[in-house]
Structures are given as C-alpha cells and as structure tokens.
Design a protein around this motif. Structure first.
Motif: not given
Length: 498
Positions: A221-238
């Motif tokens: 979805e973001d790529h289609a809107r011209g945005r560039r996700p560059f990092i994913v922050v996943a969590t172990v134990g929110t």
C-alpha cells in the motif's frame, strides 16, 4: 575531600546503603511526597563556601530518600522491573572511580575490550547466532543507554543504508513501521529524526501480535502511494501485554524487500532467552535467521543496575558507515589500521560510560545458572498470580500471561444489564477498572501496579521481576487488589441502584 576523608565517607555510605536495603520492605513503595517538596526545601543558589560532607550525606537521608520511589521494592509490580543488585552497584562504583569517557580503544583499552567480551557473553547467554558476536568481525554488540536510544541509532543506520541503495528516495517519503502495541520508542525515533511513523493495527485474535500478511499489505500500500518504508520494528514482549509479533512471518515477508531493515525490540522479555525453554516462545530461531538487529535491556529484568541496554547488529559496518565521524584529534594508529573497535561510532554521542564493568560483575557473580534461576523465579511467580486470577469469580485475564507479566481486569457485577459485547458494556468495564486502579493507587505505599489500554479496553498490569519479590508479596498484593475491588463494586452497585 582527601583520600582518608573519602575512605571514611565511603564506609558510611556503604553502611547506610546496607541499612536502606535491610529496611526496604518496610518503606513505602511509591514516594509519598507532594510536588515541589524538594524545590521548597533547598536553597535557590549553590553555597558560596563548601559544606562538610557529613552534612551533605545526612541531607541525602533526610531530603532525597523520602522522594524516591523504590523500583527494586518487593511490592513493585508496575511498568517493568528496574534491576538493582549489589554486584551492579559495586560495578558502578568501580567504574566511576576511573574517570574515562571510553570513546575510543586508546582512551582506555580495557573499557572497549571488556564491552566486546561481555556483549559476546550476552549473545551466547541469549542464544544469538555467531553473526551477532564481536568475535565474528562482521556483527557485534554494543551497550546503549536505553532501548529507545538504541532504536534511534538503528534508524540512523537503516536510513543511511536505504538512501545509499535508493539515492532517488526523499527523506519525506521514508516511513518507520511499528504497531499499535509498540513501545513509544518508535514514535520518539520518528520525532527525533523527523520521519513518518506508521503504526500497523494488531488484533485481539492474534494476541496483539503483528502478522506477516498485515505487514505485506502495508508495504504494498505504501509503495503504491510513493512512500518508502525502510525499517520494521517488531517486538518480543510489548509493554501493554507482553505480546510477541509473528517474528518468523515478518521475516519471510521482508525477504521480498531486502532494503527494509528488520529490528527486534525485546527490551523487557529478551533476557528470558537465557532459559532454553522460553526460546521457542520468543522465536529465537527466527530472530537469528531474519533480524538485522536485536535489543534487550540488562537493566530491566536482567539484574544489572540502570543503565545497560544491549544492542546487537548483524553487520557492524551499517552502524559505522552511518555514524563514523573521526576528526584528526580522534584519529589513532590502531583505528587507522583497523585493529580495534571504537565504540563512539556505534552510538549517538562521543563519550560513554564504562557500563560493561557492572555487567561483568553481575554475570560473573550469578553465573548462567543464577541468571536463569532469577528469570525462572519471575515466571513461576507470575504463573502463581495468574492462577489466583483464574480462580476468582470477580476477575479475568485479558490476554494469555506472558512470562512474568499478567494483564487482567475486574468483571462487571452480575447485576449489570448490558450485553457483554456492547459499547455500553465496554464503557462500564472501563469505568469500573479505572476506579479500581485509582483505589489501588491510594494504597501505593503498600503496592504499585499500573493500568493500560488494549484496543480500547482498560485493564491492569501485574509485572514481576524485582530480585527480592517472593510468593508472599504476590499473595499480599492479590489480597489488597481483591479488597479494593470489593469496595469499588460495592460503590458501583450502590450508584447504579440510585
């Protein structure tokens, strides 16, 4: 103060610290002072002439200690634990005795090399792969102040790498991915770096963990809107519920987007990887296979006094390429020859504290077995607390207990006419549990817990981890919670009938 005066003051300080810990259980958990108490008690300017140190030390007892909330108190069950051990305390004392900013190997070789050693010890303790170890020469570990600062460092490295690989990308198009349950560190990183943060929605049916299909849909979805996700922050134990994102699924998705950095934040729960039985729960294999960086705090549940946040990276060059600033006055022949690590290029500042010493003291004193025993004790105590909640007709667990954290709420009285799933019912649930939290908070000299919100639902958190907490403290806490609940329900029922 000369050496002999320091010796005398030091003996007194150690005696008073010992007396403090001996009386800790009798002290109020939360400070009972009012806002402004210390500002009013202290002069508005520093003294013109130096004062006797006996008087200064006495004022610590008289003025400072009353304003301290005791995070290492056995009845502290709020937020997450903050470690405090005598070994860690002594490590801080010794490290303070050698004035050293440790910004380069030459500044003090022992400071740099001990950090390399203890971070490799930590990697092995938690089961991290060889690629995360300093000895590999490719990846490695570094001690940050907090997980929040560690994430900012990682975002700087991830941004620099992404822009090298995509020189046409604009800063305003870059996006940091978190979830609606990610710690506030994600939003803070975006604020500091001036970047967009997108919090991906997580669902109750997935135990508030992010699924791979949801990540994939967001990226497309973001790529289609011209945005560039560059990092994913996943969590172990929110923080809210101890939730664990679907680490393996996210990693598989990100194989298709190799420019997106994959960071795993396990600030609280990561130290439980020291126990092999918890590694499948926390998806260690997937972390080792997919993650480019991993963070856990020794200073939460890991027995090391604040601050000591462990950050490991798969490729140290990503940090150094983004953060290396070496003016001529910092240049050394060892650095130029590539013989040493200069940790100033692995974090935001130049100078840094000699934190590795207290980690070394703790790990040597406890050993792997002692560290594991501490973690297992916290989990066992939480299992006991969860059993008390399950055995009650008046309370319910909101999520599956996570290691040493339980999230629960008070049920509506049976006289309520609302449908259990209605908006009216949720509002009533929330009002009731806010009232319970306020009632329990009125007893914060005896017990400290905190509330949270999960997808619109107010609930209470019970987090275990203080070194001195025993079963008797959990039982007394539960008795007080039940007493407060009875008072709240009685008042709620009375108000409903009137």
């Amino acid at each position: 103060m000369d050496i002999e005066a320091f010796r005398k003051a030091g003996y007194q300080a150690i005696d008073r610290i010992c007396d403090y810990y001996a009386s800790l259980q009798e002290r109020p958990v939360v400070s009972q002072v009012q806002p402004g108490y210390l500002i009013d008690a202290l002069p508005s300017t520093a003294p013109e002439r130096g004062e006797q140190f006996d008087s200064i030390a006495d004022d610590f007892q008289k003025l400072i200690l009353p304003g301290i909330t005791h995070w290492q108190h056995p009845n502290f069950f709020a937020y997450f634990p903050t470690a405090s051990t005598f070994e860690g305390l002594l490590g801080d004392l010794y490290s303070s005795s050698v004035a050293n900013p440790t910004f380069s190997w030459l500044a003090s070789p022992a400071c740099t090399e001990l950090e390399q050693v203890v971070m490799d010890w930590g990697a092995k303790l938690f089961g991290l792969g060889d690629h995360f170890q300093n000895k590999s020469g490719v990846g490695g570990g570094v001690i940050q102040t907090t997980a929040s600062e560690g994430l900012i460092v990682i975002c700087v490295a991830a941004r620099a790498r992404y822009l090298r690989e995509h020189p046409d990308a604009k800063l305003e198009d870059l996006v940091i991915y978190t979830t609606t349950q990610t710690h506030s560190l994600g939003v803070k990183a975006g604020l500091v770096l001036g970047l967009k943060v997108r919090a991906l929605e997580v669902k109750k049916e997935n135990e508030y963990g992010l699924r791979g299909e949801e990540l994939h849909a967001a990226v497309e979805e973001d790529h289609a809107r011209g945005r560039r996700p560059f990092i994913v922050v996943a969590t172990v134990g929110t923080t809210n519920s101890g939730a664990i994102d679907y680490i393996e699924e996210l990693g598989e998705v990100l194989k298709g987007y190799p420019s997106i950095w994959y960071h795993v934040d396990a600030a609280w729960a990561g130290v439980a990887l020291a126990c092999p039985e918890f590694r499948p729960l926390e998806k260690l294999d997937a972390i080792n296979q997919h993650a480019e960086s991993f963070c856990t705090n020794f200073h939460k549940w890991g027995l090391v006094n604040f601050d000591a946040s462990g950050l490991w990276v798969r490729n140290r060059r990503d940090l150094i390429d983004a953060l290396d600033v070496t003016p001529e006055y910092l240049r050394t022949k060892q650095h130029d020859a590539g013989l040493v690590v200069d940790y100033r290029n692995w974090h935001l500042g130049l100078g840094r504290r000699f934190r590795s010493l207290k980690i070394w003291f703790v790990l040597r004193s406890y050993g792997v077995e002692g560290f594991q025993a501490h973690i297992r004790k916290g989990v066992e105590l939480n299992e006991h607390f969860a059993s008390l909640v399950r055995g009650s007709r008046d309370f319910e667990l909101v999520t599956t207990p996570s290691l040493a954290l339980s999230v629960f709420r008070l049920k509506l009285p049976s006289t309520s006419a609302s449908s259990p799933d209605s908006a009216e019912s949720l509002a009533a649930f929330n009002d009731l549990n806010r009232a319970l939290n306020l009632r329990v908070s009125a007893h914060n000299d005896k017990l400290f817990i905190t509330q949270t919100m999960l997808n619109g639902m107010i609930c209470l958190r019970f987090a275990i981890g203080a070194q001195r907490t025993e079963k008797e403290h959990v039982d007394r806490a539960w008795d007080l919670i039940k007493q407060c609940a009875e008072e709240v329900v009685e008042e709620w029922t009375r108000n409903s009938e009137s």
